[in-house]
Design a protein around this motif. Sequence first.
Motif, mmCIF file in Angstrom:
data_model
loop_
_atom_site.group_PDB
_atom_site.id
_atom_site.type_symbol
_atom_site.label_atom_id
_atom_site.label_comp_id
_atom_site.label_asym_id
_atom_site.label_seq_id
_atom_site.Cartn_x
_atom_site.Cartn_y
_atom_site.Cartn_z
ATOM 1 N N ILE A 136 0.839 -1.189 0.000
ATOM 2 C CA ILE A 136 0.000 0.000 0.000
ATOM 3 C C ILE A 136 0.876 1.242 0.000
ATOM 4 C CG2 ILE A 136 -1.966 -1.114 1.137
ATOM 5 C CD1 ILE A 136 -1.056 0.203 3.767
ATOM 6 N N GLU A 137 0.229 2.358 -0.261
ATOM 7 C CA GLU A 137 0.896 3.659 -0.291
ATOM 8 C C GLU A 137 1.631 3.942 1.025
ATOM 9 O OE1 GLU A 137 -0.577 8.359 -0.549
ATOM 10 O OE2 GLU A 137 -2.019 6.702 -0.429
ATOM 11 N N TYR A 138 2.836 4.465 0.907
ATOM 12 C CA TYR A 138 3.605 4.907 2.074
ATOM 13 C C TYR A 138 3.152 6.311 2.453
ATOM 14 C CZ TYR A 138 7.625 6.739 4.687
ATOM 15 O OH TYR A 138 8.432 7.328 5.625
ATOM 16 N N ILE A 139 2.772 6.483 3.713
ATOM 17 C CA ILE A 139 2.330 7.786 4.220
ATOM 18 C C ILE A 139 3.481 8.367 5.038
ATOM 19 C CG2 ILE A 139 0.552 9.017 5.498
ATOM 20 C CD1 ILE A 139 -0.467 7.509 3.013
ATOM 21 N N PRO A 140 4.095 9.467 4.603
ATOM 22 C CA PRO A 140 5.388 9.879 5.160
ATOM 23 C C PRO A 140 5.360 10.545 6.524
ATOM 24 C CG PRO A 140 4.703 11.406 3.437
ATOM 25 C CD PRO A 140 3.708 10.281 3.425
ATOM 26 N N HIS A 141 4.244 11.187 6.889
ATOM 27 C CA HIS A 141 4.279 12.018 8.097
ATOM 28 C C HIS A 141 3.365 11.463 9.181
ATOM 29 C CE1 HIS A 141 6.653 14.910 5.934
ATOM 30 N NE2 HIS A 141 5.729 14.996 4.987
ATOM 31 N N ALA A 142 3.952 11.174 10.349
ATOM 32 C CA ALA A 142 3.171 10.725 11.501
ATOM 33 C C ALA A 142 2.394 11.897 12.087
ATOM 34 C CB ALA A 142 4.096 10.124 12.549
ATOM 35 N N VAL A 143 1.397 11.578 12.898
ATOM 36 C CA VAL A 143 0.661 12.613 13.624
ATOM 37 C C VAL A 143 0.902 12.416 15.110
ATOM 38 C CG1 VAL A 143 -1.110 12.696 11.831
ATOM 39 C CG2 VAL A 143 -1.499 11.324 13.877
ATOM 40 N N HIS A 144 0.744 13.474 15.866
ATOM 41 C CA HIS A 144 0.899 13.406 17.316
ATOM 42 C C HIS A 144 -0.469 13.155 17.941
ATOM 43 C CE1 HIS A 144 1.695 14.712 21.462
ATOM 44 N NE2 HIS A 144 2.953 14.387 21.199
ATOM 45 N N PRO A 145 -0.536 12.364 19.011
ATOM 46 C CA PRO A 145 -1.842 12.104 19.639
ATOM 47 C C PRO A 145 -2.624 13.363 19.989
ATOM 48 C CG PRO A 145 -0.205 10.605 20.528
ATOM 49 C CD PRO A 145 0.541 11.556 19.638
ATOM 50 N N SER A 146 -1.944 14.457 20.290
ATOM 51 C CA SER A 146 -2.648 15.690 20.644
ATOM 52 C C SER A 146 -3.404 16.300 19.471
ATOM 53 C CB SER A 146 -1.663 16.716 21.206
ATOM 54 O OG SER A 146 -0.690 17.072 20.227
ATOM 55 N N GLU A 147 -3.096 15.864 18.237
ATOM 56 C CA GLU A 147 -3.760 16.413 17.045
ATOM 57 C C GLU A 147 -5.124 15.806 16.795
ATOM 58 O OE1 GLU A 147 -1.336 16.657 13.406
ATOM 59 O OE2 GLU A 147 0.333 15.912 14.608
ATOM 60 N N THR A 148 -5.404 14.642 17.385
ATOM 61 C CA THR A 148 -6.541 13.850 16.921
ATOM 62 C C THR A 148 -7.910 14.448 17.230
ATOM 63 O OG1 THR A 148 -6.412 12.496 18.931
ATOM 64 C CG2 THR A 148 -5.243 11.695 16.972
ATOM 65 N N GLY A 149 -7.955 15.481 18.041
ATOM 66 C CA GLY A 149 -9.229 16.132 18.305
ATOM 67 C C GLY A 149 -9.563 17.242 17.336
ATOM 68 N N GLN A 150 -8.714 17.437 16.339
ATOM 69 C CA GLN A 150 -8.912 18.544 15.412
ATOM 70 C C GLN A 150 -10.026 18.231 14.399
ATOM 71 O OE1 GLN A 150 -5.060 19.391 13.694
ATOM 72 N NE2 GLN A 150 -4.196 20.036 15.660
ATOM 73 N N PRO A 151 -10.597 19.279 13.797
ATOM 74 C CA PRO A 151 -11.747 19.081 12.908
ATOM 75 C C PRO A 151 -11.497 18.144 11.738
ATOM 76 C CG PRO A 151 -11.581 21.385 13.528
ATOM 77 C CD PRO A 151 -10.351 20.723 14.066
ATOM 78 N N ASP A 152 -10.271 18.139 11.171
ATOM 79 C CA ASP A 152 -10.063 17.273 10.005
ATOM 80 C C ASP A 152 -10.114 15.794 10.396
ATOM 81 O OD1 ASP A 152 -7.652 17.528 11.362
ATOM 82 O OD2 ASP A 152 -6.418 17.593 9.546
#
Length: 266
Positions: A66-82
């Motif tokens: 599958i496609e390689y996704i280059p950038h990780a996210v931080h757990p603190s981001e997960t409440g954001q609208p996107d």
Amino acid sequence: MTDQDLAMMGEARVRKTTWQGKTAIHKAPVHPTEAYFYQEILCQPGASGISAPDVFAVSPSEGMWIEYIPHAVHPSETGQPDFMQALAEIHEADLNLDRDRLFPYRWTTQDTERAIDRFEPDQQRLIDRWLPDFFDRQSSVFEPVCPVSGDTNAFNWGRRENGDLVLFDWERFGMGSPAMDLAPMIPGLPDIELVDRYCSAYLDVRHTAGFHSESIRSQVLTTMAWLVIEVVNILHDRGNPEVGRYMEWFNRRFGGWLKGQSVWLL
């Protein structure tokens, strides 16, 4: 992500590689539900809004690329609208599903007893006292309200170079309450204020979906309790080398968290 094994607690081996000149992720073996998702769900018109990696190839014997996704996210981001919008796209997707090929969610007495036996005695007493309040509400979580990823923790999200949000690891794809996708995104075993913030952010996106904050909150708390039981059993059953570190944290937090949050259950 690195060239090292990218798997967290799963049984599959996950590594960065190439596929026909493209940077890719190779995962093997592939859970039948995940193969079904990539091969037969993503190609449906109703799945067009689901934020999943492009799939290059799936082989029953060799795994998938599958496609390689280059950038990780931080757990603190997960409440954001996107993130909430990405969940809504999953939950509102109009899909033709073969229920026999979806992940079979369950929470049994036997699973609970196995997990509790792995806690320290003082924690066992607390868990025995308060966990039944959550266990008895599991039907509201497993009711097949909408499609769910079933595994939305922060480590399963990433961003493409253009910033687009992508959710990978779909082996637990199934049907359930939206809370099943909200709960894993909320870091740790949180206080009720953080749970409410996530629920409100989700309802801001799905304000016409017929949910209300108190019921979603109760279902999120129930899901969190169930996930701890799941994780404890998985860690031990698979001989995870980090089991001691995780259990130290659970022993400090879980029983008291159950007691403190039980008042918010409906």
